[in-house]
Design an enzyme around this catalytic site. Structure first.
Site, PDB file in Angstrom:
ATOM      1  N   CYS A   2      38.809  41.065   9.672  1.00 16.51           N
ATOM      2  CA  CYS A   2      39.005  41.676  10.969  1.00 16.51           C
ATOM      3  C   CYS A   2      38.420  40.728  11.993  1.00 16.51           C
ATOM      4  O   CYS A   2      37.802  39.727  11.642  1.00 16.51           O
ATOM      5  CB  CYS A   2      38.283  43.008  11.002  1.00 16.51           C
ATOM      6  SG  CYS A   2      38.677  44.018   9.570  1.00 16.51           S
ATOM      7  N   ARG A  27      43.647  38.002  13.072  1.00 12.98           N
ATOM      8  CA  ARG A  27      42.838  38.362  11.907  1.00 12.98           C
ATOM      9  C   ARG A  27      43.188  39.735  11.354  1.00 12.98           C
ATOM     10  O   ARG A  27      42.684  40.130  10.309  1.00 12.98           O
ATOM     11  CB  ARG A  27      41.359  38.383  12.301  1.00 12.98           C
ATOM     12  CG  ARG A  27      40.834  37.021  12.566  1.00 12.98           C
ATOM     13  CD  ARG A  27      39.440  37.101  13.134  1.00 12.98           C
ATOM     14  NE  ARG A  27      38.814  35.822  12.905  1.00 12.98           N
ATOM     15  CZ  ARG A  27      37.912  35.599  11.974  1.00 12.98           C
ATOM     16  NH1 ARG A  27      37.484  36.549  11.206  1.00 12.98           N
ATOM     17  NH2 ARG A  27      37.421  34.393  11.807  1.00 12.98           N
ATOM     18  N   TRP A  74      42.092  44.742   9.922  1.00 15.69           N
ATOM     19  CA  TRP A  74      43.042  44.580   8.823  1.00 15.69           C
ATOM     20  C   TRP A  74      42.440  45.405   7.691  1.00 15.69           C
ATOM     21  O   TRP A  74      41.391  45.074   7.148  1.00 15.69           O
ATOM     22  CB  TRP A  74      43.164  43.112   8.436  1.00 15.69           C
ATOM     23  CG  TRP A  74      44.186  42.878   7.367  1.00 15.69           C
ATOM     24  CD1 TRP A  74      45.519  42.646   7.562  1.00 15.69           C
ATOM     25  CD2 TRP A  74      43.978  42.833   5.948  1.00 15.69           C
ATOM     26  NE1 TRP A  74      46.146  42.478   6.351  1.00 15.69           N
ATOM     27  CE2 TRP A  74      45.229  42.591   5.341  1.00 15.69           C
ATOM     28  CE3 TRP A  74      42.866  42.993   5.128  1.00 15.69           C
ATOM     29  CZ2 TRP A  74      45.390  42.499   3.972  1.00 15.69           C
ATOM     30  CZ3 TRP A  74      43.023  42.897   3.756  1.00 15.69           C
ATOM     31  CH2 TRP A  74      44.285  42.643   3.193  1.00 15.69           C
ATOM     32  N   ASN A 100      33.147  42.823  10.079  1.00 13.65           N
ATOM     33  CA  ASN A 100      34.207  42.057   9.416  1.00 13.65           C
ATOM     34  C   ASN A 100      33.670  41.671   8.054  1.00 13.65           C
ATOM     35  O   ASN A 100      32.565  41.139   7.951  1.00 13.65           O
ATOM     36  CB  ASN A 100      34.530  40.800  10.242  1.00 13.65           C
ATOM     37  CG  ASN A 100      35.381  39.813   9.472  1.00 13.65           C
ATOM     38  OD1 ASN A 100      36.246  40.206   8.685  1.00 13.65           O
ATOM     39  ND2 ASN A 100      35.141  38.525   9.683  1.00 13.65           N
ATOM     40  N   GLY A 101      34.453  41.931   6.985  1.00 16.09           N
ATOM     41  CA  GLY A 101      34.006  41.591   5.632  1.00 16.09           C
ATOM     42  C   GLY A 101      34.087  42.811   4.728  1.00 16.09           C
ATOM     43  O   GLY A 101      34.782  43.784   5.047  1.00 16.09           O
ATOM     44  N   GLU A 481      57.033  26.674  -0.988  1.00 14.21           N
ATOM     45  CA  GLU A 481      56.737  27.012   0.410  1.00 14.21           C
ATOM     46  C   GLU A 481      57.921  27.754   1.049  1.00 14.21           C
ATOM     47  O   GLU A 481      57.732  28.721   1.795  1.00 14.21           O
ATOM     48  CB  GLU A 481      56.389  25.726   1.184  1.00 14.21           C
ATOM     49  CG  GLU A 481      56.379  25.806   2.694  1.00 14.21           C
ATOM     50  CD  GLU A 481      55.413  26.843   3.281  1.00 14.21           C
ATOM     51  OE1 GLU A 481      54.550  27.369   2.563  1.00 14.21           O
ATOM     52  OE2 GLU A 481      55.566  27.141   4.485  1.00 14.21           O
ATOM     53  N   LYS A 485      57.655  31.521   2.607  1.00 13.94           N
ATOM     54  CA  LYS A 485      57.960  31.808   4.014  1.00 13.94           C
ATOM     55  C   LYS A 485      58.987  32.926   4.132  1.00 13.94           C
ATOM     56  O   LYS A 485      58.870  33.802   4.985  1.00 13.94           O
ATOM     57  CB  LYS A 485      58.498  30.518   4.663  1.00 13.94           C
ATOM     58  CG  LYS A 485      58.325  30.386   6.123  1.00 13.94           C
ATOM     59  CD  LYS A 485      56.889  30.527   6.573  1.00 13.94           C
ATOM     60  CE  LYS A 485      56.001  29.382   6.198  1.00 13.94           C
ATOM     61  NZ  LYS A 485      54.639  29.663   5.935  1.00 13.94           N
ATOM     62  N   GLU A 488      57.193  36.247   3.320  1.00 16.69           N
ATOM     63  CA  GLU A 488      56.223  36.629   4.354  1.00 16.69           C
ATOM     64  C   GLU A 488      56.864  37.315   5.545  1.00 16.69           C
ATOM     65  O   GLU A 488      56.384  38.326   6.010  1.00 16.69           O
ATOM     66  CB  GLU A 488      55.544  35.365   4.916  1.00 16.69           C
ATOM     67  CG  GLU A 488      54.376  34.832   4.154  1.00 16.69           C
ATOM     68  CD  GLU A 488      53.795  33.605   4.859  1.00 16.69           C
ATOM     69  OE1 GLU A 488      54.506  32.575   4.994  1.00 16.69           O
ATOM     70  OE2 GLU A 488      52.637  33.667   5.285  1.00 16.69           O
ATOM     71  N   HIS A 504      64.054  28.071 -18.640  1.00 22.59           N
ATOM     72  CA  HIS A 504      62.969  28.748 -19.360  1.00 22.59           C
ATOM     73  C   HIS A 504      62.723  30.155 -18.832  1.00 22.59           C
ATOM     74  O   HIS A 504      61.625  30.684 -18.960  1.00 22.59           O
ATOM     75  CB  HIS A 504      61.693  27.907 -19.279  1.00 22.59           C
ATOM     76  CG  HIS A 504      61.874  26.550 -19.879  1.00 22.59           C
ATOM     77  ND1 HIS A 504      62.052  26.355 -21.224  1.00 22.59           N
ATOM     78  CD2 HIS A 504      61.952  25.330 -19.291  1.00 22.59           C
ATOM     79  CE1 HIS A 504      62.211  25.058 -21.451  1.00 22.59           C
ATOM     80  NE2 HIS A 504      62.154  24.416 -20.292  1.00 22.59           N
ATOM     81  N   LYS A 603      46.546  36.382   9.878  1.00 25.26           N
ATOM     82  CA  LYS A 603      46.582  34.921   9.969  1.00 25.26           C
ATOM     83  C   LYS A 603      45.405  34.285   9.246  1.00 25.26           C
ATOM     84  O   LYS A 603      45.529  33.215   8.668  1.00 25.26           O
ATOM     85  CB  LYS A 603      46.556  34.545  11.459  1.00 25.26           C
ATOM     86  CG  LYS A 603      46.560  33.071  11.735  1.00 25.26           C
ATOM     87  CD  LYS A 603      47.965  32.560  11.713  1.00 25.26           C
ATOM     88  CE  LYS A 603      48.059  31.061  11.838  1.00 25.26           C
ATOM     89  NZ  LYS A 603      49.144  30.545  10.978  1.00 25.26           N
TER      90      LYS A 603
HETATM   91  C1  G6P Z   1      47.027  33.399   5.374  1.00 23.00           C
HETATM   92  C2  G6P Z   1      48.032  32.904   6.389  1.00 23.00           C
HETATM   93  C3  G6P Z   1      48.787  31.703   5.836  1.00 23.00           C
HETATM   94  C4  G6P Z   1      47.805  30.630   5.418  1.00 23.00           C
HETATM   95  C5  G6P Z   1      46.758  31.160   4.440  1.00 23.00           C
HETATM   96  C6  G6P Z   1      45.634  30.160   4.233  1.00 23.00           C
HETATM   97  O1  G6P Z   1      47.683  33.933   4.285  1.00 23.00           O
HETATM   98  O2  G6P Z   1      48.939  33.930   6.729  1.00 23.00           O
HETATM   99  O3  G6P Z   1      49.652  31.208   6.813  1.00 23.00           O
HETATM  100  O4  G6P Z   1      48.499  29.582   4.812  1.00 23.00           O
HETATM  101  O5  G6P Z   1      46.157  32.337   4.962  1.00 23.00           O
HETATM  102  O6  G6P Z   1      44.931  30.024   5.427  1.00 23.00           O
HETATM  103  P1  G6P Z   1      44.193  28.736   5.925  1.00 23.00           P
HETATM  104  O7  G6P Z   1      43.732  29.092   7.304  1.00 23.00           O
HETATM  105  O8  G6P Z   1      43.058  28.512   4.980  1.00 23.00           O
HETATM  106  O9  G6P Z   1      45.150  27.608   5.923  1.00 23.00           O
END
Ligand code: G6P
Length: 608
Positions: A2, A27, A74, A100-101, A481, A485, A488, A504, A603
């Site tokens: 958070c 966050r 969050w 937060n935590g 990746e 994406k 997500e 496989h 994020k």
């Molecule tokens: C979250 C974000 C991702 C990011 C990941 C790692 O899941 O939504 O976009 O790649 O965290 O975060 P960092 O800040 O360590 O790159």
């Protein structure tokens, strides 16, 4: 994960806290709340949903409140409801806490408090904190002592702020494993989970360390470390602050804006670091450890999410260009593994935010091994940037959309530079990579110019329920990746696979309704990828290919094709991923998703 903020001064605390909360919304954004105190009394407001909803509700209050704390949530413990939103308070409503935590021993504390007659209103772990402070206050009649005793009882990770009408000009703060920064400007104090939330208000900051507890009051800042049991100096530092273009401009959302920022992002990541004519790379951030780097024989890259995939590209690059055995590990796994690590190993943490809890924990784990710890970080002054021995900043600027795009590109670019810097040879490959790196911004522009074509393909496939992404070599990480994406931001099930693994297992999934995105760019492995495409076609699976401009043979093989400009295979993941990011973006847009803030995500993942 958070975001928390606080304000103490003589001005409008509500305005300051809201400003900070908006910056920290990355966050978590399922609910938000504020508690404020001044001579007029107490204000407490919580809303399920975005900070803007809280802001709207607060407009009704004409009072400014010169002491305030705020929270954007969050959910970890308990659904996003008003009762679960922070601030939490004791029964007498005179102690207010944002956190937060995760308090890992909250159940134990809750049981004890319930036995002592305390009643709980929420399902959160945090609510034990104000009640426990209340419990200790009743025993000691001293709020500072009660706060300290409470913090000493907590296990887990936390950044906590507490305010109370019992001591209405103080903010009590504690940190363990979750970042906290205190800003100061004359007689005003600003508290936040990270500097971005307060930097517009001041760049004079003091980062708290683990086990610090602090009190901010009109008399100043007092910090004590509970582990050393000593008062710490309250020295503030000046943060280098570059004002960012935070507006969307012509773009409908940050994700599209950030994808369009990529040419500039690459230019900035390369600026002053490459010399194309000499074929050399200079990375000031590694100068202080360059002697140590000459003797390393193993590199472990640790990261999470998209940064992990950038790390995978880095693994291929470092092994091929620098010839150093490299492996990438998910930080969440690495930290619990018992593997031998010698002192000639270097650990590189890759992180956009520099605040990811698992990556921080993984770095802490290797502290006792005495290995060199480097950071590839975007957020200046973040926890990882500060705890590593040296590193290279990505300089991608603030990335606001939850799904990482430009930061991924910056990380991959920086890892290519690190590979070149670590390379003892100044051979042909190195020169070629540097030359092609320099061309990348223009090549990305070409992809951006072909966005309409990518959008058409995305619209054709947006209603599919599943997707497979396949690639080989440097583009195996691109497949992972690309799939991440799509998941997500569009909520479509997608899996990334090494093309060679199709037989496989994944091939069993293929039928007319299961499309495959095949990365089939010109490379040493193209023929192998072609065979994999044929195998999928033979099972009636629809195929979209990503191929190199001019290679008509591939587009003939597929139902739909997206071209990328020609570059060496070592740098193709950057171009391929820009195309895949755009593809996911247009699928999500076509489905009407909230692309910047996808459901259930945040994020910066600041809890394990
Ligand atoms: C979250 C974000 C991702 C990011 C990941 C790692 O899941 O939504 O976009 O790649 O965290 O975060 P960092 O800040 O360590 O790159």
């Amino acid at each position: 994960m958070c975001g928390i903020v606080g304000y103490l001064g003589k001005k409008d605390g509500i305005k300051s806290v809201l400003l900070g909360l908006k910056e920290l919304e990355y966050r978590g954004y399922d609910s938000a709340g504020i508690a404020a105190i001044d001579i007029e009394g107490i204000l407490i407001d919580k809303k399920v949903g975005r900070v803007s909803k809280l802001e709207k509700s607060l407009k009704k209050s004409s009072n400014k409140y010169s002491l305030a704390i705020g929270h954007t949530r969050w959910a970890t413990h308990g659904k996003p409801t008003e009762a679960n939103a922070h601030p939490h308070f004791n029964t007498s409503k005179n102690i207010f806490v944002v956190h937060n935590g995760i308090i890992e021993n909250y159940q134990e504390i809750k049981d004890l408090l319930i036995k002592n007659g305390y009643k709980f209103e929420s399902e959160t772990d945090t609510e034990v904190v104000p009640h426990l402070i209340d419990y200790y206050y009743n025993k000691t009649n001293n709020l500072e002592k009660a706060f300290e005793l409470t913090i000493k009882d907590l296990q887990g990770a936390y950044a906590i702020e507490m305010i109370s009408t019992l001591s209405p000009r103080n903010i009590y703060i504690a940190r363990l494993g979750s970042p906290l920064v205190i800003g100061n400007k004359n007689k005003e104090y600003f508290i936040a989970s990270d500097p971005t939330a307060i930097i517009e208000q001041t760049n004079k900051v003091r980062f708290l360390e683990d086990y610090d507890i602090a009190i901010v009051s009109d008399k100043g800042l007092k910090v004590k470390n509970l582990r050393s049991n000593k008062d710490s100096k309250s020295n503030f530092e000046l943060l280098e602050y570059v004002s960012e273009e935070s507006s969307l401009g012509k773009f409908p959302n940050f994700m599209l804006k950030e994808i369009h920022d990529i040419p500039k992002t690459i230019e900035t990541a390369l600026k002053g670091r490459i010399n194309v004519s000499k074929g050399t790379v200079k990375l000031g951030g590694l100068d202080s450890v360059i002697k140590q780097l000459e003797h390393i024989d193993r590199i472990i890259i640790i990261a999470c999410g998209t940064s992990y995939y950038a790390g995978l590209v880095g693994e291929y690059l470092i092994e091929e260009i620098a010839g150093i055995p490299t492996e990438v590990q998910l930080a969440s796994e690495f930290k619990y593994r018992n593997e031998p690590i010698s002192r000639s190993t270097v650990v590189i943490a890759v992180s956009q935010s520099g605040e990811t809890a698992d990556t921080i924990a993984a770095l802490k784990k290797v502290e006792e091994y005495g290995v060199l710890r480097l950071g590839v970080v975007n957020s200046i002054g973040s926890s990882i940037a500060r705890m590593t021995d040296a590193g290279v900043y990505c300089h991608a600027g603030a990335e606001k959309a939850v799904a990482s795009t430009k930061a991924f590109v910056a990380q991959t670019t920086v890892l290519a530079l690190i590979a070149l810097r670590l390379s003892k040879s100044k051979g042909l490959l190195n020169k070629k990579v540097i030359k092609e790196l320099d061309k990348l911004p223009k090549l990305v522009e070409e992809i951006l110019d072909s966005s309409d074509k990518i959008k058409t393909v995305a619209n054709k496939y947006k209603n599919n329920k599943d997707f497979l992404y396949i690639g080989r070599g440097y583009n195996y990480p691109s497949a992972l990746e690309g799939a991440l994406k799509l998941k997500e931001i569009s909520y479509i099930h997608a899996e990334g696979y090494a093309a060679g693994e199709m037989k496989h297992g994944p091939l069993a999934l293929i039928d007319e309704s299961f499309p495959t995105m095949a990365i089939a760019t010109d490379s040493r492995l193209l023929d192998k990828v072609k065979s994999n495409i044929e195998e999928i076609k033979a099972r009636k699976g629809p195929i979209i290919t990503i191929s190199t401009k001019g290679n008509r043979n591939i587009s003939k093989l597929s139902d739909d094709n997206i071209f990328i400009p020609s570059t060496i295979e070592q740098l193709q993941p950057i171009l391929v991923c820009v195309s895949l990011h755009l593809f996911s973006y247009y699928v999500a847009e076509g489905l009407g998703r909230d692309v910047d803030k996808p459901r259930n995500l945040a994020k910066s993942v600041t809890v394990e």
